[in-house]
Motif scaffolding. Structure first.
Motif, PDB file in Angstrom:
ATOM      1  N   ILE A  79     -30.659 -38.355 -50.713  1.00  0.00           N
ATOM      2  CA  ILE A  79     -32.106 -38.607 -50.677  1.00  0.00           C
ATOM      3  C   ILE A  79     -32.636 -38.398 -49.264  1.00  0.00           C
ATOM      4  CG2 ILE A  79     -33.897 -40.366 -51.003  1.00  0.00           C
ATOM      5  CD1 ILE A  79     -32.037 -41.607 -53.148  1.00  0.00           C
ATOM      6  N   ASP A  80     -33.785 -37.748 -49.158  1.00  0.00           N
ATOM      7  CA  ASP A  80     -34.454 -37.472 -47.888  1.00  0.00           C
ATOM      8  C   ASP A  80     -35.459 -38.592 -47.604  1.00  0.00           C
ATOM      9  OD1 ASP A  80     -36.390 -36.507 -45.963  1.00  0.00           O
ATOM     10  OD2 ASP A  80     -35.679 -34.472 -46.351  1.00  0.00           O
ATOM     11  N   VAL A  81     -35.216 -39.381 -46.548  1.00  0.00           N
ATOM     12  CA  VAL A  81     -36.075 -40.526 -46.242  1.00  0.00           C
ATOM     13  C   VAL A  81     -37.512 -40.089 -45.984  1.00  0.00           C
ATOM     14  CG1 VAL A  81     -36.536 -42.361 -44.578  1.00  0.00           C
ATOM     15  CG2 VAL A  81     -34.216 -41.957 -45.340  1.00  0.00           C
ATOM     16  N   LYS A  82     -37.684 -39.016 -45.237  1.00  0.00           N
ATOM     17  CA  LYS A  82     -39.035 -38.551 -44.924  1.00  0.00           C
ATOM     18  C   LYS A  82     -39.802 -38.203 -46.198  1.00  0.00           C
ATOM     19  CE  LYS A  82     -41.681 -35.113 -42.322  1.00  0.00           C
ATOM     20  NZ  LYS A  82     -41.627 -33.907 -41.452  1.00  0.00           N
ATOM     21  N   LEU A 104     -43.033 -46.313 -39.400  1.00  0.00           N
ATOM     22  CA  LEU A 104     -42.596 -45.293 -38.450  1.00  0.00           C
ATOM     23  C   LEU A 104     -43.094 -43.913 -38.863  1.00  0.00           C
ATOM     24  CD1 LEU A 104     -38.907 -46.456 -37.833  1.00  0.00           C
ATOM     25  CD2 LEU A 104     -40.841 -46.685 -36.261  1.00  0.00           C
ATOM     26  N   PHE A 105     -43.019 -43.637 -40.150  1.00  0.00           N
ATOM     27  CA  PHE A 105     -43.474 -42.342 -40.683  1.00  0.00           C
ATOM     28  C   PHE A 105     -44.966 -42.156 -40.406  1.00  0.00           C
ATOM     29  CE2 PHE A 105     -45.589 -40.266 -44.331  1.00  0.00           C
ATOM     30  CZ  PHE A 105     -45.047 -38.985 -44.241  1.00  0.00           C
ATOM     31  N   GLU A 106     -45.769 -43.187 -40.683  1.00  0.00           N
ATOM     32  CA  GLU A 106     -47.206 -43.079 -40.469  1.00  0.00           C
ATOM     33  C   GLU A 106     -47.545 -42.887 -38.984  1.00  0.00           C
ATOM     34  OE1 GLU A 106     -49.210 -46.422 -42.534  1.00  0.00           O
ATOM     35  OE2 GLU A 106     -50.094 -44.759 -43.641  1.00  0.00           O
ATOM     36  N   ASN A 107     -46.707 -43.457 -38.118  1.00  0.00           N
ATOM     37  CA  ASN A 107     -46.945 -43.352 -36.682  1.00  0.00           C
ATOM     38  C   ASN A 107     -46.298 -42.117 -36.067  1.00  0.00           C
ATOM     39  OD1 ASN A 107     -48.472 -45.734 -36.468  1.00  0.00           O
ATOM     40  ND2 ASN A 107     -46.612 -46.981 -36.407  1.00  0.00           N
ATOM     41  N   GLY A 108     -45.716 -41.268 -36.944  1.00  0.00           N
ATOM     42  CA  GLY A 108     -45.147 -40.026 -36.464  1.00  0.00           C
ATOM     43  C   GLY A 108     -43.862 -40.178 -35.674  1.00  0.00           C
ATOM     44  N   ILE A 109     -43.147 -41.284 -35.903  1.00  0.00           N
ATOM     45  CA  ILE A 109     -41.907 -41.530 -35.172  1.00  0.00           C
ATOM     46  C   ILE A 109     -40.702 -41.084 -35.999  1.00  0.00           C
ATOM     47  CG2 ILE A 109     -40.452 -43.312 -34.106  1.00  0.00           C
ATOM     48  CD1 ILE A 109     -43.002 -44.915 -33.643  1.00  0.00           C
ATOM     49  N   THR A 147     -43.584 -51.282 -45.064  1.00  0.00           N
ATOM     50  CA  THR A 147     -42.140 -51.250 -44.864  1.00  0.00           C
ATOM     51  C   THR A 147     -41.817 -50.624 -43.509  1.00  0.00           C
ATOM     52  OG1 THR A 147     -41.820 -49.056 -45.844  1.00  0.00           O
ATOM     53  CG2 THR A 147     -41.865 -50.934 -47.350  1.00  0.00           C
ATOM     54  N   GLY A 148     -40.619 -50.910 -43.010  1.00  0.00           N
ATOM     55  CA  GLY A 148     -40.254 -50.443 -41.680  1.00  0.00           C
ATOM     56  C   GLY A 148     -40.306 -48.938 -41.530  1.00  0.00           C
ATOM     57  N   MET A 149     -39.630 -48.210 -42.399  1.00  0.00           N
ATOM     58  CA  MET A 149     -39.566 -46.756 -42.280  1.00  0.00           C
ATOM     59  C   MET A 149     -40.920 -46.111 -42.542  1.00  0.00           C
ATOM     60  SD  MET A 149     -36.689 -46.080 -41.108  1.00  0.00           S
ATOM     61  CE  MET A 149     -36.870 -44.304 -41.163  1.00  0.00           C
ATOM     62  N   TYR A 150     -41.728 -46.699 -43.451  1.00  0.00           N
ATOM     63  CA  TYR A 150     -43.043 -46.112 -43.718  1.00  0.00           C
ATOM     64  C   TYR A 150     -43.974 -46.281 -42.519  1.00  0.00           C
ATOM     65  CZ  TYR A 150     -47.263 -44.702 -46.163  1.00  0.00           C
ATOM     66  OH  TYR A 150     -48.409 -44.047 -46.540  1.00  0.00           O
TER      67      TYR A 150
END
Length: 299
Positions: free
Chosen positions: A267-270, A294-299, A289-292
C-alpha cells in the motif's frame, strides 16, 4: 526477542465502518470515488458497504449501487446483519460477506435486539448456506475486550465465541476492541491465545483509537503473530451502539508504522492520503491523523 511478520494485510473499513455513523449523508458518487482511490493506493481487501435497514443506518441505503459500480479488486466485503441482508447481498452478486455478533449480551441487544446466543442460533444455518454457495464468510467479533454496558469482557468468553464461529465454518475472525479500551498487554494476551487455540483460521485485529492506544495494541498483536488488521482511511468511524467510541485506527498511520518496521503491505501511504482528501470535504469532522496532517502540509 519477538519476531514480527514480513507481510501484513490491511483490510480497509472506511467506506462502511468509517462512514456508517457520520452525521453528513455522503452521496454515492463520493463514496465510489473514495473506494476507487483506495483501490488505487494498493488496497485489495475492503468493506464496501452494508445491507442493513436504511431506517437504522441511512448512510448505507445505497448498498446495491455501491456494489454494482465498484471494480472487483481482490476481496471485498459487505456487512450483513441478518438473513435478509445476506439475501440482498447475494442478489447483488457479492462473493464475500461479513456477519457480526457481540460477545456482550447487552451490546448485542442494543445493536440487533438479540442476545449473543440468539444471534448465533440464527446465524448458524445462514453461514452453512453461504459456505455451501462458496461465499467467503468473515465473522466480526464485537466487544471482544470491553463493553460500554458490561465493562471488561472475560477473554474466555471471547475465545468461546470465536470457537463457535470456527465450528460454523467461517473463513475469518475479525476481533474488535469496539470501544477502544484495550491495552497492549490485553491485546497480546488475547491474540496469542487465539493463535494458539485457532491455528487454522484467518485472524484479524480491529482496534478503535478512542484512548490513543490503537497503534500500541497493533504492535502488541504483531508480536502475537497477527498479520491482518482492519483500518480506516482518515481514522473515520465509530459505532452508533457504543457510546463514546471514536474512530478506527487510521490506515495511513498504520501503513506508515509498518513501512518503518520493514513490513510489506503493498500500500502507498501517499495515495491513501490522497483518497482521504477525496472524502474529507464530505464528512462531518475534520481529518486529523498524523500522516494526513503531514501530507496536507507537504511534508
Amino acid at each position: 526477542m519477538f519476531i514480527l511478520p514480513n507481510n501484513v494485510t490491511i483490510i480497509e473499513v472506511g467506506p462502511r465502518d468509517g462512514l456508517q455513523n457520520d452525521k453528513n449523508y455522503v452521496d454515492t458518487q463520493h463514496k465510489l470515488a473514495f473506494i476507487q482511490a483506495l483501490q488505487g493506493a494498493g488496497i485489495t481487501e475492503m468493506e464496501l458497504t452494508s445491507f442493513v435497514s436504511p431506517k437504522w443506518v441511512p448512510q448505507m441505503a445505497d448498498a446495491k449501487e455501491i456494489i454494482a459500480n465498484t471494480s472487483q479488486v481482490g476481496r471485498q466485503f459487505v456487512l450483513t446483519p441478518n438473513a435478509k441482508g445476506v439475501e440482498l447481498a447475494l442478489e447483488a452478486g457479492v462473493q464475500s460477506v461479513a456477519v457480526f455478533v457481540g460477545v456482550s449480551n447487552s451490546f448485542n441487544k442494543k445493536n440487533i435486539n438479540r442476545s449473543t446466543d440468539e444471534s448465533m442460533a440464527a446465524l448458524e444455518p445462514v453461514i452453512a448456506n453461504l459456505k455451501a454457495a462458496g461465499v467467503f464468510v468473515r465473522a466480526c467479533i464485537s466487544t471482544a475486550f470491553y463493553c460500554p454496558y458490561e465493562g471488561r469482557i472475560d477473554p474466555i468468553a471471547t475465545l468461546a465465541l470465536c470457537q463457535r464461529f470456527t465450528a460454523f465454518g467461517v473463513d475469518e475472525l475479525s476481533v474488535a476492541d469496539t470501544i477502544g479500551m484495550a491495552n497492549p498487554q490485553e491485546s497480546y494476551s488475547l491474540f496469542h491465545t487465539l493463535k494458539q487455540e485457532l491455528p487454522n483460521i484467518l485472524l484479524t485485529a480491529h482496534f478503535h483509537d478512542t484512548r490513543k492506544m490503537a497503534m500500541a495494541n497493533i504492535f502488541a498483536a504483531l508480536q502475537a503473530g497477527i498479520d491482518r488488521f482492519d483500518t480506516s482511511a482518515g481514522g473515520l468511524g465509530g459505532c452508533p451502539f457504543a457510546p463514546g467510541a471514536t474512530g478506527n485506527v487510521a490506515t495511513e498511520d498504520v501503513v506508515h508504522m509498518l513501512d518503518t518496521l520493514g513490513i510489506q503491505t503493498g500500500i502507498d501511504v501517499k495515495k491513501v492520503c490522497e483518497a482521504v482528501q477525496v472524502i474529507a470535504p464530505h464528512v462531518s469532522r475534520p481529518i486529523d491523523t498524523g500522516m494526513y496532517r503531514l501530507f496536507e502540509n507537504g511534508i
